[in-house]
Design a protein around this motif. Structure first.
Motif, PDB file in Angstrom:
ATOM      1  N   GLU A   2       0.840  -1.202   0.000  1.00  0.00           N
ATOM      2  CA  GLU A   2       0.000   0.000   0.000  1.00  0.00           C
ATOM      3  C   GLU A   2       0.872   1.249   0.000  1.00  0.00           C
ATOM      4  O   GLU A   2       1.700   1.427   0.891  1.00  0.00           O
ATOM      5  N   THR A   4       0.708   5.486  -0.026  1.00  0.00           N
ATOM      6  CA  THR A   4      -0.181   6.590   0.302  1.00  0.00           C
ATOM      7  C   THR A   4       0.507   7.894  -0.045  1.00  0.00           C
ATOM      8  O   THR A   4       1.667   8.096   0.319  1.00  0.00           O
ATOM      9  N   ASP A  22       3.686   1.230   2.717  1.00  0.00           N
ATOM     10  CA  ASP A  22       3.290   0.398   3.859  1.00  0.00           C
ATOM     11  C   ASP A  22       3.454   1.154   5.175  1.00  0.00           C
ATOM     12  O   ASP A  22       3.986   0.635   6.163  1.00  0.00           O
ATOM     13  N   ARG A  49      -8.236   5.670  -4.378  1.00  0.00           N
ATOM     14  CA  ARG A  49      -7.346   4.498  -4.316  1.00  0.00           C
ATOM     15  C   ARG A  49      -7.296   3.870  -5.705  1.00  0.00           C
ATOM     16  O   ARG A  49      -8.343   3.570  -6.293  1.00  0.00           O
ATOM     17  N   HIS A  51      -5.017   1.185  -8.560  1.00  0.00           N
ATOM     18  CA  HIS A  51      -4.118   0.041  -8.748  1.00  0.00           C
ATOM     19  C   HIS A  51      -2.850   0.499  -9.457  1.00  0.00           C
ATOM     20  O   HIS A  51      -2.914   1.302 -10.388  1.00  0.00           O
ATOM     21  N   TRP A 143      -1.323  -0.972  -4.441  1.00  0.00           N
ATOM     22  CA  TRP A 143      -2.318   0.089  -4.517  1.00  0.00           C
ATOM     23  C   TRP A 143      -1.699   1.396  -4.061  1.00  0.00           C
ATOM     24  O   TRP A 143      -0.807   1.413  -3.217  1.00  0.00           O
ATOM     25  N   THR A 145      -3.030   5.249  -2.685  1.00  0.00           N
ATOM     26  CA  THR A 145      -4.142   6.076  -2.243  1.00  0.00           C
ATOM     27  C   THR A 145      -3.677   7.519  -2.162  1.00  0.00           C
ATOM     28  O   THR A 145      -2.664   7.818  -1.510  1.00  0.00           O
TER      29      THR A 145
END
Length: 155
Positions: A2, A4, A22, A49, A51, A143, A145
């Motif tokens: 993840e 962000t 992460d 969010r 891919h 992903w 976000t």
């Protein structure tokens, strides 16, 4: 995995952010400015969010293969963004270097009174790219976000 992007400062021509992988801070980011009506090549993507995949075609891919032989596996491609295509994570310093893409850097210059920018972009890219590309190559779901945490935005 993840990623962000926490957008913390929106100026007239750019948006500055922080990139976490992460949950761990990795580098600073720069994107185009917010616009309520999209202008091609001059508007950041909407918060959300998305891919992340490797893109192995296009001029950026060819350029990065030459610039980073043996290192580059494909462009980090943000997919599924409504009304946007070809959104990448790449090297660059200011809003002239992006057309909606996410630029990475080791430091920033504020966009409150001046045009914002990120510095040492190649170093930041070399730091974040390998772990993200490896995760994608290993068939992990990756992903990203984008979060709007900006209190004040100028149009």
């Amino acid at each position: 995995m993840e990623l962000t992007v926490l957008r913390y400062s929106a100026g007239r021509d750019s948006t500055l952010g922080l990139l976490f992988v992460d949950g761990k801070f990795r580098c600073y980011t720069l994107e185009d400015e917010y616009r309520s009506i999209k202008v091609y090549g001059e508007t950041r993507i909407p918060a959300g969010r998305y891919h992340l995949k490797l893109r192995t075609c296009g001029i950026h891919h060819a350029r990065y293969q030459k610039k980073f032989p043996g290192f580059h596996k494909g462009m980090l491609h943000v997919t599924g963004v409504p009304n946007f295509t070809n959104i990448l994570i790449h090297i660059g310093n200011d809003d002239d270097d992006t057309a909606g893409c996410l630029l990475v850097g080791e430091s920033t210059i504020s966009n409150v009174n001046l045009d914002g920018r990120v510095n040492q972009s190649t170093n930041a890219y070399k730091m974040v790219y390998p772990e993200i590309a490896l995760a994608i190559e290993n068939k992990e779901e990756v992903w990203i976000t984008y979060m709007d945490e900006v209190i004040f935005e100028r149009e």
